[in-house]
Motif scaffolding. Structure first.
Motif, mmCIF file in Angstrom:
data_model
loop_
_atom_site.group_PDB
_atom_site.id
_atom_site.type_symbol
_atom_site.label_atom_id
_atom_site.label_comp_id
_atom_site.label_asym_id
_atom_site.label_seq_id
_atom_site.Cartn_x
_atom_site.Cartn_y
_atom_site.Cartn_z
ATOM 1 N N ALA A 34 0.788 -1.408 -0.075
ATOM 2 C CA ALA A 34 0.288 0.104 -0.152
ATOM 3 C C ALA A 34 0.830 1.138 0.060
ATOM 4 N N VAL A 35 0.943 1.989 -1.204
ATOM 5 C CA VAL A 35 1.308 2.916 -0.926
ATOM 6 C C VAL A 35 0.843 4.427 -0.214
ATOM 7 N N VAL A 36 1.391 4.662 0.677
ATOM 8 C CA VAL A 36 0.681 5.792 2.010
ATOM 9 C C VAL A 36 1.590 6.722 1.921
ATOM 10 N N LYS A 37 2.333 7.488 1.132
ATOM 11 C CA LYS A 37 3.061 8.280 1.051
ATOM 12 C C LYS A 37 2.185 10.039 1.211
ATOM 13 N N ALA A 38 2.800 10.500 1.675
ATOM 14 C CA ALA A 38 1.917 12.292 1.927
ATOM 15 C C ALA A 38 1.070 11.876 2.608
ATOM 16 N N ALA A 40 -0.814 9.607 3.431
ATOM 17 C CA ALA A 40 -2.027 8.666 2.807
ATOM 18 C C ALA A 40 -2.323 8.735 2.229
ATOM 19 N N TYR A 41 -1.668 9.697 1.293
ATOM 20 C CA TYR A 41 -2.374 10.650 0.125
ATOM 21 C C TYR A 41 -3.704 11.496 1.168
ATOM 22 N N GLY A 42 -3.058 12.269 2.078
ATOM 23 C CA GLY A 42 -4.512 13.385 3.012
ATOM 24 C C GLY A 42 -4.736 12.144 3.483
ATOM 25 N N VAL A 82 10.863 3.476 1.061
ATOM 26 C CA VAL A 82 10.855 4.133 0.133
ATOM 27 C C VAL A 82 11.564 4.281 -0.499
ATOM 28 N N LEU A 83 10.192 4.642 -1.456
ATOM 29 C CA LEU A 83 10.391 4.659 -3.079
ATOM 30 C C LEU A 83 11.204 5.403 -3.469
ATOM 31 N N GLY A 84 11.202 6.841 -2.510
ATOM 32 C CA GLY A 84 12.322 7.867 -3.202
ATOM 33 C C GLY A 84 13.944 8.108 -2.529
ATOM 34 N N GLY A 134 11.746 9.068 -16.808
ATOM 35 C CA GLY A 134 12.873 10.091 -17.334
ATOM 36 C C GLY A 134 12.170 10.911 -15.990
ATOM 37 N N ARG A 135 12.205 9.811 -14.819
ATOM 38 C CA ARG A 135 12.400 10.610 -13.269
ATOM 39 C C ARG A 135 13.626 9.499 -12.731
ATOM 40 N N LEU A 136 13.635 8.870 -11.326
ATOM 41 C CA LEU A 136 14.278 8.338 -11.196
ATOM 42 C C LEU A 136 14.926 6.640 -11.393
ATOM 43 N N THR A 163 10.776 -1.256 -11.005
ATOM 44 C CA THR A 163 10.665 0.209 -12.385
ATOM 45 C C THR A 163 9.107 0.831 -11.870
ATOM 46 N N HIS A 164 8.700 2.098 -12.467
ATOM 47 C CA HIS A 164 7.622 2.736 -12.110
ATOM 48 C C HIS A 164 7.159 3.530 -13.303
ATOM 49 N N LEU A 165 6.008 3.283 -13.955
ATOM 50 C CA LEU A 165 5.349 3.340 -15.055
ATOM 51 C C LEU A 165 4.883 4.766 -15.107
ATOM 52 N N ALA A 203 4.279 -2.124 -10.504
ATOM 53 C CA ALA A 203 2.702 -2.344 -11.158
ATOM 54 C C ALA A 203 2.301 -0.775 -9.983
ATOM 55 N N ASN A 204 1.424 0.341 -10.104
ATOM 56 C CA ASN A 204 0.977 1.474 -9.467
ATOM 57 C C ASN A 204 -0.437 0.530 -9.895
ATOM 58 N N SER A 205 -1.435 1.806 -9.588
ATOM 59 C CA SER A 205 -2.628 0.867 -9.207
ATOM 60 C C SER A 205 -2.960 1.240 -10.875
ATOM 61 N N ALA A 206 -2.781 1.649 -11.619
ATOM 62 C CA ALA A 206 -3.218 1.613 -12.903
ATOM 63 C C ALA A 206 -2.609 -0.004 -13.917
ATOM 64 N N VAL A 219 2.765 -5.791 -5.613
ATOM 65 C CA VAL A 219 1.998 -4.523 -6.873
ATOM 66 C C VAL A 219 2.038 -3.522 -5.776
ATOM 67 N N ARG A 220 1.832 -2.256 -6.233
ATOM 68 C CA ARG A 220 2.070 -1.416 -5.725
ATOM 69 C C ARG A 220 1.187 0.351 -5.716
ATOM 70 N N PRO A 221 0.012 -0.144 -5.134
ATOM 71 C CA PRO A 221 -1.042 0.817 -5.492
ATOM 72 C C PRO A 221 -0.905 1.605 -4.163
ATOM 73 N N GLY A 222 -1.402 3.016 -5.151
ATOM 74 C CA GLY A 222 -1.959 4.209 -3.551
ATOM 75 C C GLY A 222 -2.944 4.211 -4.190
ATOM 76 N N ILE A 223 -3.839 5.092 -4.523
ATOM 77 C CA ILE A 223 -5.074 6.000 -5.029
ATOM 78 C C ILE A 223 -5.887 4.760 -5.067
ATOM 79 N N ASP A 353 -7.204 13.900 -9.048
ATOM 80 C CA ASP A 353 -7.982 13.720 -7.401
ATOM 81 C C ASP A 353 -6.531 13.258 -6.698
ATOM 82 N N TYR A 354 -5.522 12.764 -7.177
ATOM 83 C CA TYR A 354 -4.037 13.038 -6.021
ATOM 84 C C TYR A 354 -3.873 14.280 -5.717
ATOM 85 N N GLU A 355 -4.076 15.369 -6.506
ATOM 86 C CA GLU A 355 -3.531 16.906 -5.874
ATOM 87 C C GLU A 355 -4.375 17.146 -5.207
#
Ligand SMILES: Cc1ncc(COP(=O)(O)O)c(C=O)c1O
Length: 369
Positions: A34-38, A40-42, A82-84, A134-136, A163-165, A203-206, A219-223, A353-355
């Protein structure tokens, strides 16, 4: 109406988080991070994470080491990662706490190795590869060499490769398939060299929902954990449940005469005698100064009029003559048969919606159901 004593609050349905995580486990058939950064998305880092772990998440993914250490202090039975980027001087702390770090750059990995030695415990690392976002991430071309080299660094233990998609939410685009092809080539090289680590994830959520081949063994779903859609082009299965509602209260209801200015710089004037309410939400809570904001009062949709102030804004209440001071006002969520989703608010604010949920104010108390 029963009061909780708050004038602006976020209600988090932990049952919804548990349900969504269980569904993500069923759909993917593999371990779930479960990706719970920020925060846990608020939704509140600790309580949301605990719910995810109760539903079977075995990993918790964050962006900052302090988020990971907070989870460790809570004693949650899931591996934190820590993913970053993490500063090397924190590597000993990470090793001592069992926090996994992402690595993608030799110089930084070497510094982690030196610091982890001080902890007297191995630092578990996950090699991150940039397969196209094109990120980390390290280049996958010489990825086998990188993983071999990492494995030789004292104090480091290579536990995963990931990796990240970039566009998994747009499943018709070729990007994800080409990213996965690069990742597959790397994995084949690692297999041939006998270097494939225990965990492979992409894999993120999508990605989890749209690309079964990207699920690997984690798998690494957040949203999706929070029941929110990855994008307009990637809706969730219909039984996923949004976990977050955002509420405030009517602080005033009064009739104002025609031609009366409303709020700073009079961005609205009454055109006749109008019923105007004041609601306890402002931009300091994350409610943006954008046109077209709406809210629910007594199950009816009403318009925000005038500019949003720091702690409050005004509502046009002609359609709700029964509205009273103290009434619950819904900014995101359901009231009666009406609802305002985070996705709807995102469209209005021309964002995602993330933001919307990550931008909810730190001062807004999170209340758990
Ligand atoms: C590396 C990584 N993995 C997984 C996620 C979760 O993504 P999502 O919320 O789209 O599922 C994120 C979030 O941005 C991320 O940065």
């Amino acid at each position: 109406m029963h009061s909780n004593g708050q004038t602006n609050w976020i209600e988090v349905d932990l049952g919804a988080i548990r349900h969504n995580v269980r569904r993500l486990r069923e759909i993917s058939g593999v371990e779930v991070m479960a990706v719970v950064k920020a925060n846990a998305y608020g939704h509140g880092l600790v309580d949301a994470s605990r719910a995810a772990v109760e539903a079977g998440a075995t990993w918790l993914g964050v962006a900052r080491i302090d988020e990971a250490l907070a989870l460790v202090r809570e004693g949650l039975h899931a591996r934190p990662i820590v993913l970053g980027y993490t500063e090397p001087e924190r590597a000993a702390e990470a090793a001592a706490a069992g926090v996994r770090l992402a690595v993608y750059e030799r110089e930084v990995a070497q510094a982690y190795s030196r610091c982890a030695g001080q902890a007297g415990q191995p630092l578990f690392v996950h090699a991150k590869f940039d397969t196209g976002m094109g990120r980390l991430g390290h280049s996958p071309q010489d990825g086998v060499e990188f993983v071999r080299w990492l494995g030789g660094q004292p104090g480091l233990q290579v536990e995963g490769v990931f990796t990240h998609l970039a566009e998994a939410d747009e499943p018709h685009k070729p990007t994800t398939l080409s990213q996965l092809a690069r990742f597959e080539a790397l994995l084949a090289g690692l297999d041939a060299a006998g270097l494939r680590p225990q965990y492979i994830h992409a894999a993120n959520s999508a990605g989890t929902l749209n690309f079964p081949q990207a699920r690997y063994n984690l798998v690494r779903p957040g949203i999706a954990v929070f029941g929110l859609q990855p994008s307009e082009t990637s809706p969730l299965p219909p039984d996923f449940r949004p976990a977050l509602s955002w509420k405030a209260r009517l602080a005033s209801v009064k009739m104002l005469p025609p031609g009366h200015g409303i709020g700073y710089n009079f961005k609205y004037f009454t055109s006749r005698e109008e019923r105007i309410g004041v609601v306890t939400v402002g931009y300091a809570d994350g409610f943006r100064r954008r046109p077209g904001n709406q809210a629910l009062v007594r199950g009816k949709r009403v318009n925000v009029v005038g500019g949003v102030c720091m702690d409050q804004c005004m509502l046009q209440l002609d359609g709700v003559p029964e509205a009273q001071i103290g009434d619950e006002v819904v900014l995101i969520g359901q009231q009666g048969s009406e609802s305002i989703t985070a996705e709807e608010v995102a469209r209005r604010w021309e964002t995602i919606d993330y933001e919307v949920v990550c931008g909810l104010g730190a001062r807004v108390p999170r209340v758990y159901r």
